[in-house]
Design an enzyme around this catalytic site. Structure first.
Site, mmCIF file in Angstrom:
data_model
loop_
_atom_site.group_PDB
_atom_site.id
_atom_site.type_symbol
_atom_site.label_atom_id
_atom_site.label_comp_id
_atom_site.label_asym_id
_atom_site.label_seq_id
_atom_site.Cartn_x
_atom_site.Cartn_y
_atom_site.Cartn_z
ATOM 1 N N ILE A 188 -33.014 39.746 -21.807
ATOM 2 C CA ILE A 188 -34.372 39.262 -22.021
ATOM 3 C C ILE A 188 -35.288 40.405 -22.437
ATOM 4 O O ILE A 188 -36.152 40.251 -23.295
ATOM 5 C CB ILE A 188 -34.928 38.607 -20.732
ATOM 6 C CG1 ILE A 188 -33.916 37.604 -20.151
ATOM 7 C CG2 ILE A 188 -36.269 37.960 -20.972
ATOM 8 C CD1 ILE A 188 -33.459 36.563 -21.130
ATOM 9 N N GLU A 189 -35.092 41.553 -21.818
ATOM 10 C CA GLU A 189 -35.990 42.682 -22.048
ATOM 11 C C GLU A 189 -35.777 43.327 -23.422
ATOM 12 O O GLU A 189 -36.739 43.642 -24.122
ATOM 13 C CB GLU A 189 -35.789 43.742 -20.951
ATOM 14 C CG GLU A 189 -36.353 43.349 -19.599
ATOM 15 C CD GLU A 189 -37.873 43.391 -19.586
ATOM 16 O OE1 GLU A 189 -38.464 43.948 -20.527
ATOM 17 O OE2 GLU A 189 -38.467 42.845 -18.637
ATOM 18 N N SER A 190 -34.535 43.571 -23.789
ATOM 19 C CA SER A 190 -34.272 44.408 -24.965
ATOM 20 C C SER A 190 -33.062 43.981 -25.770
ATOM 21 O O SER A 190 -32.668 44.707 -26.693
ATOM 22 C CB SER A 190 -34.056 45.851 -24.503
ATOM 23 O OG SER A 190 -32.882 45.920 -23.682
#
Length: 515
Positions: free
Chosen positions: A143-145
């Site tokens: 989700i983040e990166s």
């Protein structure tokens, strides 16, 4: 026979507990309830094995079922291992279904993302299990990166866990001239899990902890306080929050659902072995990134993928005493490193600027071209290098000493904007002196004297033309405002990157100023 069967079953539980986080129980304790670690509000057990520390006792099949006894067999692959550790309450709403659809209709994106994760996922899962944390959190970098350790957001968050500079510093992630630990696979994972544990301790709820990871703990605390004041609920779904945070947990839930049952979404996850991808290798000398990759017999891009914190052409042993290498290449590197006889391990070293200077001046000091110095140290145009800055420069063949720890750990590049000046001609007023002109335009009397080839104590005749070098934005208004001087006199520009003024003046008369 029944006793032997019970003993064998208990032994299987004990064997499984050797490889997983365990919960200790004493003989005679009530074990008919759900196993410790089950997520509140979730009927799915967390699959944490129960290990007895006393004499073995027979158990019934019903008790075994209630305790969620594991098979002694190892997970088939890492995806299976992650599924077994799911322990967070599920979220089921329209936002989750929307994100499921988004991912399911982008199989190429999922393929790239999961293939990239194969280098790092085993390490993350191991760390989660050691801490007894839900393995859903291993999916958070998706989700983040998208599991890209080189990712940098528009807000300057970096790494696969997307740490902001200040938060990274709070969790001991070094950020200096030579490395950025927000990108480091091991250091950033340690910091992210530390942070998530702290947030869970604050809020007692994984969904709120994740919201705080995205939005900030202060923002979540204030949102909870507002709802409490209004007599409203304080769960993740009930808080008023920005859209990015509103979608954050649904995104993770969607990825979790796809990992739990990829066939239901028409997706096939690339297999990831339940085995370490990399191992750490100690280094005791500064070494070029290109040479380290060659000695390990890996492609430079694969080396950088495992060592993304090293964002310069050299790794300094005093600051980064270990590197990560694919499991099968670590021994190759060590053998080749020990046998290397072709010269220095590092062709780069560190140099500290003694005074504030232009990039051209620094390049001359270290025998580099200006373009090469800018490229190597990522210096943008029209910037001055401030005194005390550390730069990467070529290392001479006679230099044997590596960069000391103080520089490797604390080296910084500090820049200041160059002030572009313009040659401006103004008219002297009545009883005008070098000193009064200098005061009026906030420049030094020595420079005014040098620019006009007079002594610092000199006086000007009324109406005499006086040369001053002023910042571009101030030059034209100054000329127009000086006793009727025509504006066209402020048109001769000094190049922004010039190191000498166009008129023949001493070095002290440089038209540039340093701020």
């Amino acid at each position: 026979m029944k006793l032997m069967h019970a003993a064998a079953l208990a032994a299987a539980v004990a064997l499984t507990g050797c490889a997983n986080t365990s919960v200790q129980h004493t003989p005679g304790e009530n074990t008919s309830q759900a196993p410790a670690g089950s997520a509140p509000g979730n009927d799915t057990p967390s699959h944490k094995p129960i290990v007895y520390n006393g004499p073995l006792r027979p158990i019934t099949a019903q008790q075994a079922s209630n305790m969620g006894v594991f098979s002694a067999s190892a997970p088939a692959d890492l995806w299976d291992r992650i599924r077994r550790g799911f322990a967070m309450p599920d979220l089921d709403n329209d936002l989750v279904h929307d994100r499921e659809q988004w991912y399911a209709t982008r199989p190429d994106y999922i393929q790239r993302m999961t293939e990239r994760s194969s280098k790092y996922l085993f390490h993350v899962v191991e760390e989660l299990e050691v801490r007894g944390m839900p393995t859903e959190l291993a999916l958070l970098p998706f989700i983040e990166s998208a599991f890209n350790p080189q990712a940098v957001s528009s807000a300057k968050a970096a790494g696969m866990w997307q740490f902001m500079p200040a938060t990274g510093s709070d969790f001991q992630l070094k950020q200096n001239m030579f490395r950025d630990d927000r990108r480091d696979v091991i250091a950033s994972t340690r910091a992210a899990l530390d942070y998530l544990q702290r947030l869970y301790g604050m809020f007692g709820d994984w969904q709120l902890a994740l919201a705080a990871y995205n939005w900030g703990e202060g923002s979540v605390s204030r949102a909870i306080a507002r709802n409490q004041k209004l007599g409203l609920g304080t769960s993740y779904s009930e808080l008023n929050m920005p859209n990015e945070t509103r979608y954050y947990v649904p995104k993770l839930q969607a990825v979790k659902n796809i990992v739990a049952n990829p066939a239901a979404f028409g997706t096939e996850l690339p297999p990831i072995e339940n085995h370490p991808y990399f191992q750490t290798v100690e280094i005791n000398r500064d070494i070029d990134v290109a040479l380290a990759a060659r000695l390990a017999d890996v492609r430079i891009e694969d080396f950088r993928a495992l060592n993304p914190a090293a964002h310069r052409p050299v790794i300094l042993a005093a600051g980064t005493p270990q590197i990560l290498l694919p499991w099968d290449n670590a021994r190759i590197f060590q053998r080749n490193f020990d046998a290397y006889k072709d010269g220095q391990y590092a062709s780069w070293t560190a140099w500290t600027a003694p005074t504030t200077m232009t990039v051209a001046q620094a390049a001359q000091r270290v025998s580099m071209s200006e373009a090469a110095l800018r490229s190597t140290n990522a210096i943008p145009p029209r910037m001055l290098i401030k005194a005390g800055s550390t730069l990467i420069v070529p290392r001479s063949a006679k230099m044997d000493a590596d960069v000391p720890g103080e520089v490797a750990d604390n080296g910084r590049l500090a820049l200041a904007p160059e002030i572009v000046t313009r040659r401006t001609v103004v008219k002297a007023g009545k009883r005008e002196s070098v000193a009064s002109v200098a005061r009026r335009y906030r420049v030094s009397p020595a420079n005014v004297a040098s620019w006009n080839d007079v002594k610092p104590t000199a006086w000007f005749r009324h109406g005499e033309q006086v040369v001053v070098y002023l910042p571009v934005q101030a030059a034209a208004p100054a000329a127009r405002a000086t006793r009727g001087a025509p504006a066209h006199r402020a048109t001769a520009k000094v190049p922004a990157r010039a190191t000498k003024q166009t008129a023949s003046r001493p070095a002290a008369a440089s038209p540039k100023k340093k701020r």
